[in-house]
Design a protein around this motif. Sequence first.
Motif, PDB file in Angstrom:
ATOM      1  N   GLY A 166      -3.987  -1.578 -15.061  1.00  0.00           N
ATOM      2  CA  GLY A 166      -4.323  -2.871 -14.452  1.00  0.00           C
ATOM      3  C   GLY A 166      -5.152  -2.712 -13.202  1.00  0.00           C
ATOM      4  O   GLY A 166      -6.137  -3.438 -13.001  1.00  0.00           O
ATOM      5  N   GLY A 167      -4.802  -1.755 -12.332  1.00  0.00           N
ATOM      6  CA  GLY A 167      -5.582  -1.546 -11.117  1.00  0.00           C
ATOM      7  C   GLY A 167      -6.997  -1.113 -11.412  1.00  0.00           C
ATOM      8  O   GLY A 167      -7.961  -1.593 -10.790  1.00  0.00           O
ATOM      9  N   ALA A 168      -7.151  -0.203 -12.391  1.00  0.00           N
ATOM     10  CA  ALA A 168      -8.493   0.263 -12.749  1.00  0.00           C
ATOM     11  C   ALA A 168      -9.330  -0.874 -13.325  1.00  0.00           C
ATOM     12  O   ALA A 168     -10.518  -1.016 -13.007  1.00  0.00           O
ATOM     13  CB  ALA A 168      -8.397   1.420 -13.739  1.00  0.00           C
ATOM     14  N   VAL A 169      -8.727  -1.697 -14.184  1.00  0.00           N
ATOM     15  CA  VAL A 169      -9.451  -2.831 -14.776  1.00  0.00           C
ATOM     16  C   VAL A 169      -9.914  -3.795 -13.697  1.00  0.00           C
ATOM     17  O   VAL A 169     -11.064  -4.264 -13.690  1.00  0.00           O
ATOM     18  CB  VAL A 169      -8.572  -3.552 -15.814  1.00  0.00           C
ATOM     19  CG1 VAL A 169      -9.189  -4.892 -16.213  1.00  0.00           C
ATOM     20  CG2 VAL A 169      -8.391  -2.677 -17.043  1.00  0.00           C
ATOM     21  N   VAL A 170      -9.034  -4.109 -12.743  1.00  0.00           N
ATOM     22  CA  VAL A 170      -9.396  -5.032 -11.666  1.00  0.00           C
ATOM     23  C   VAL A 170     -10.540  -4.467 -10.825  1.00  0.00           C
ATOM     24  O   VAL A 170     -11.492  -5.175 -10.484  1.00  0.00           O
ATOM     25  CB  VAL A 170      -8.168  -5.333 -10.783  1.00  0.00           C
ATOM     26  CG1 VAL A 170      -8.581  -6.120  -9.537  1.00  0.00           C
ATOM     27  CG2 VAL A 170      -7.141  -6.133 -11.568  1.00  0.00           C
ATOM     28  N   LEU A 171     -10.475  -3.181 -10.508  1.00  0.00           N
ATOM     29  CA  LEU A 171     -11.530  -2.571  -9.692  1.00  0.00           C
ATOM     30  C   LEU A 171     -12.876  -2.586 -10.404  1.00  0.00           C
ATOM     31  O   LEU A 171     -13.899  -2.970  -9.825  1.00  0.00           O
ATOM     32  CB  LEU A 171     -11.140  -1.135  -9.337  1.00  0.00           C
ATOM     33  CG  LEU A 171     -10.070  -0.957  -8.259  1.00  0.00           C
ATOM     34  CD1 LEU A 171      -9.731   0.513  -8.095  1.00  0.00           C
ATOM     35  CD2 LEU A 171     -10.532  -1.538  -6.925  1.00  0.00           C
ATOM     36  N   GLY A 191      -7.473  10.961  -7.345  1.00  0.00           N
ATOM     37  CA  GLY A 191      -6.635  10.729  -8.510  1.00  0.00           C
ATOM     38  C   GLY A 191      -6.959  11.694  -9.641  1.00  0.00           C
ATOM     39  O   GLY A 191      -6.055  12.198 -10.328  1.00  0.00           O
ATOM     40  N   VAL A 192      -8.259  11.950  -9.858  1.00  0.00           N
ATOM     41  CA  VAL A 192      -8.666  12.927 -10.871  1.00  0.00           C
ATOM     42  C   VAL A 192      -8.120  14.309 -10.507  1.00  0.00           C
ATOM     43  O   VAL A 192      -7.593  15.045 -11.356  1.00  0.00           O
ATOM     44  CB  VAL A 192     -10.197  12.955 -11.013  1.00  0.00           C
ATOM     45  CG1 VAL A 192     -10.628  14.115 -11.904  1.00  0.00           C
ATOM     46  CG2 VAL A 192     -10.712  11.641 -11.574  1.00  0.00           C
ATOM     47  N   GLY A 193      -8.238  14.680  -9.226  1.00  0.00           N
ATOM     48  CA  GLY A 193      -7.718  15.971  -8.779  1.00  0.00           C
ATOM     49  C   GLY A 193      -6.215  16.059  -8.924  1.00  0.00           C
ATOM     50  O   GLY A 193      -5.666  17.102  -9.329  1.00  0.00           O
ATOM     51  N   VAL A 205      -7.792   7.105 -16.471  1.00  0.00           N
ATOM     52  CA  VAL A 205      -7.731   5.978 -15.547  1.00  0.00           C
ATOM     53  C   VAL A 205      -8.519   6.261 -14.277  1.00  0.00           C
ATOM     54  O   VAL A 205      -9.353   5.451 -13.844  1.00  0.00           O
ATOM     55  CB  VAL A 205      -6.264   5.633 -15.212  1.00  0.00           C
ATOM     56  CG1 VAL A 205      -6.207   4.603 -14.085  1.00  0.00           C
ATOM     57  CG2 VAL A 205      -5.557   5.111 -16.448  1.00  0.00           C
ATOM     58  N   TYR A 206      -8.280   7.428 -13.663  1.00  0.00           N
ATOM     59  CA  TYR A 206      -8.926   7.681 -12.375  1.00  0.00           C
ATOM     60  C   TYR A 206     -10.442   7.904 -12.482  1.00  0.00           C
ATOM     61  O   TYR A 206     -11.183   7.513 -11.577  1.00  0.00           O
ATOM     62  CB  TYR A 206      -8.234   8.841 -11.668  1.00  0.00           C
ATOM     63  CG  TYR A 206      -6.936   8.408 -11.028  1.00  0.00           C
ATOM     64  CD1 TYR A 206      -6.943   7.559  -9.931  1.00  0.00           C
ATOM     65  CD2 TYR A 206      -5.709   8.815 -11.541  1.00  0.00           C
ATOM     66  CE1 TYR A 206      -5.752   7.137  -9.347  1.00  0.00           C
ATOM     67  CE2 TYR A 206      -4.516   8.407 -10.959  1.00  0.00           C
ATOM     68  CZ  TYR A 206      -4.553   7.560  -9.861  1.00  0.00           C
ATOM     69  OH  TYR A 206      -3.384   7.142  -9.284  1.00  0.00           O
ATOM     70  N   PRO A 207     -10.959   8.508 -13.560  1.00  0.00           N
ATOM     71  CA  PRO A 207     -12.414   8.489 -13.713  1.00  0.00           C
ATOM     72  C   PRO A 207     -12.973   7.068 -13.801  1.00  0.00           C
ATOM     73  O   PRO A 207     -14.094   6.807 -13.349  1.00  0.00           O
ATOM     74  CB  PRO A 207     -12.634   9.257 -15.022  1.00  0.00           C
ATOM     75  CG  PRO A 207     -11.503  10.214 -15.082  1.00  0.00           C
ATOM     76  CD  PRO A 207     -10.337   9.439 -14.522  1.00  0.00           C
ATOM     77  N   SER A 208     -12.182   6.153 -14.376  1.00  0.00           N
ATOM     78  CA  SER A 208     -12.615   4.750 -14.407  1.00  0.00           C
ATOM     79  C   SER A 208     -12.704   4.181 -12.999  1.00  0.00           C
ATOM     80  O   SER A 208     -13.612   3.391 -12.682  1.00  0.00           O
ATOM     81  CB  SER A 208     -11.644   3.922 -15.250  1.00  0.00           C
ATOM     82  OG  SER A 208     -11.545   4.430 -16.559  1.00  0.00           O
ATOM     83  N   VAL A 209     -11.759   4.580 -12.135  1.00  0.00           N
ATOM     84  CA  VAL A 209     -11.827   4.152 -10.736  1.00  0.00           C
ATOM     85  C   VAL A 209     -13.071   4.735 -10.073  1.00  0.00           C
ATOM     86  O   VAL A 209     -13.732   4.075  -9.261  1.00  0.00           O
ATOM     87  CB  VAL A 209     -10.550   4.579  -9.990  1.00  0.00           C
ATOM     88  CG1 VAL A 209     -10.644   4.214  -8.507  1.00  0.00           C
ATOM     89  CG2 VAL A 209      -9.323   3.917 -10.606  1.00  0.00           C
ATOM     90  N   LEU A 255      -9.273  -2.746 -23.437  1.00  0.00           N
ATOM     91  CA  LEU A 255      -9.321  -1.984 -24.686  1.00  0.00           C
ATOM     92  C   LEU A 255      -9.868  -0.584 -24.461  1.00  0.00           C
ATOM     93  O   LEU A 255      -9.370   0.399 -25.035  1.00  0.00           O
ATOM     94  CB  LEU A 255     -10.174  -2.728 -25.715  1.00  0.00           C
ATOM     95  CG  LEU A 255      -9.585  -4.043 -26.260  1.00  0.00           C
ATOM     96  CD1 LEU A 255     -10.567  -4.725 -27.199  1.00  0.00           C
ATOM     97  CD2 LEU A 255      -8.264  -3.781 -26.981  1.00  0.00           C
ATOM     98  N   VAL A 256     -10.903  -0.483 -23.616  1.00  0.00           N
ATOM     99  CA  VAL A 256     -11.484   0.830 -23.348  1.00  0.00           C
ATOM    100  C   VAL A 256     -10.461   1.766 -22.717  1.00  0.00           C
ATOM    101  O   VAL A 256     -10.438   2.979 -22.991  1.00  0.00           O
ATOM    102  CB  VAL A 256     -12.724   0.685 -22.437  1.00  0.00           C
ATOM    103  CG1 VAL A 256     -13.173   2.030 -21.878  1.00  0.00           C
ATOM    104  CG2 VAL A 256     -13.869   0.044 -23.214  1.00  0.00           C
ATOM    105  N   LEU A 257      -9.570   1.220 -21.892  1.00  0.00           N
ATOM    106  CA  LEU A 257      -8.605   2.050 -21.184  1.00  0.00           C
ATOM    107  C   LEU A 257      -7.282   2.236 -21.933  1.00  0.00           C
ATOM    108  O   LEU A 257      -6.479   3.090 -21.538  1.00  0.00           O
ATOM    109  CB  LEU A 257      -8.321   1.447 -19.803  1.00  0.00           C
ATOM    110  CG  LEU A 257      -9.487   1.472 -18.812  1.00  0.00           C
ATOM    111  CD1 LEU A 257      -9.109   0.804 -17.503  1.00  0.00           C
ATOM    112  CD2 LEU A 257      -9.960   2.896 -18.563  1.00  0.00           C
TER     113      LEU A 257
END
Length: 472
Positions: free
Chosen positions: A231-236, A87-89, A50-54, A20-22
């Motif tokens: 999905g990748g960010a959530v899993v990480l 990713g952010v860059g 997404v990438y800041p979440s990573v 939900l957050v993402l």
Amino acid sequence: MRRWLDRGAGDGRTVLALVLVLTVPLLLLGWLVPSARDLDRAALSYELLVYPSVLVAGLLFYVCWRMSGNPTTAWLAAGVTVVGAQGVGLAAVRLAQPTAFAAHAGWMTGIDLALQALVVAGTVLAARRPLHVDPFLAGLVVGAVVTALRATALDLPALGLSGTALRGLAVLLFVGQACAALLLTRLSGAPGWVRLRIGLASVALGFSQLVLAPGLFEDLEAALATVLRIGGAVVLIHTALALLQVNTRRYGSTVRSLHRRMEHLEADARVNRERLHEIGATIAGIANVSQVLHTHPGISPDRRRHLEQAMDAEASRLQRLMDDRRTTRFEQADLDAVLEPLVTAHQARGRQVAWAPSQVKALCRPDDVAEVVNILLENAAQHARTACTLEVDHAADVIEIRVGDDGPGVPADLAGTIFDWGRSGPASTGQGIGLHIAHRLMVEQGGDLRLEPAPPGQGATFVAVLPGEVPE
């Protein structure tokens, strides 16, 4: 594999909260900003979430490494941070110059391949040696360098690669990502479920790059890439949270274990200090009696006999203390025989102790009673102005041994805590151990030790109470 995936999974509500957050921000963006409803533009903007979440996941792995010191966790923290930072860059460069970015797709893919080679090399090194730099800082630095390379590449002439060539490079990039994920699952030093789930997240993020290759998925590429990245960010993040929870529990268990060990060590230290206190007091009595016997050859035979008996009694008690064979069973003891050696030893040290035999017998542990009275006589002698008294009374079904002095007495603010460990008066030179020991020894015998109330300046009287029967 299912066992590895489920282990450390935590509460499913955490996964739902992360999804939900993402995703909610993307929905709100499309609702509030009509121009953002275009999937390509929305997916591009969404990379900045997404990438800041990573990066957050990388920070959580960094915290796990700080807690555990595990070398593999350090490499994981560095790798995840690199992915998030670059990713952010990447998203920032694409948003700043979308047309130039598309024209230089060949250079961007080449940089991605170089970065992928670095990730594979890092995965191989992680299996062989520890990371000697700060993992989070190293990941940020690598991500910043990759971003600078992307920005610089925009000023270079376009390579002009065909769509087929770009698709081939994208496939090669995904194969490298898959190889890195496979190598990651074979690392030792980290839980299997952590390695497997990070590998799956890595594949999802890599596949999101593949679907963006021109001509592969046509109109669905932006939506599919966004779903894969979410999905990748959530899993990480969820894997990092689960590992942090495991480490926190392990850390808490270690702290509790250390706390218990400290308590045992403190208890042992107290026992040893108590024993040294008892041994020291007994040795002092023996030494003074011995000195009297050797420096006063003219004493009467009766006096000499009493001194020798006192020294023999104290030496026997000392031997039991040293051998840890002190009497632990209750016995019918003649209190006169227990107290007389103590009185003689104190009198041999020049102290005035008023005592008369009482012919009272008590069910007690004789060595413990002797130690208690010795402590009370020692305290009385230190504070008495002239003399101290020792009396034994048999009243009802209890026996009271009273030790008093004519000193200044116990201050009112100290009376309630006088038997606490380490508690002593302002004028005392002791360690605050003796009365604590005495109180404990009396309680262990089913008795008590109390301080009688007295007006200020009229001395102190301690009463050791013994039961008339053996406590069960």
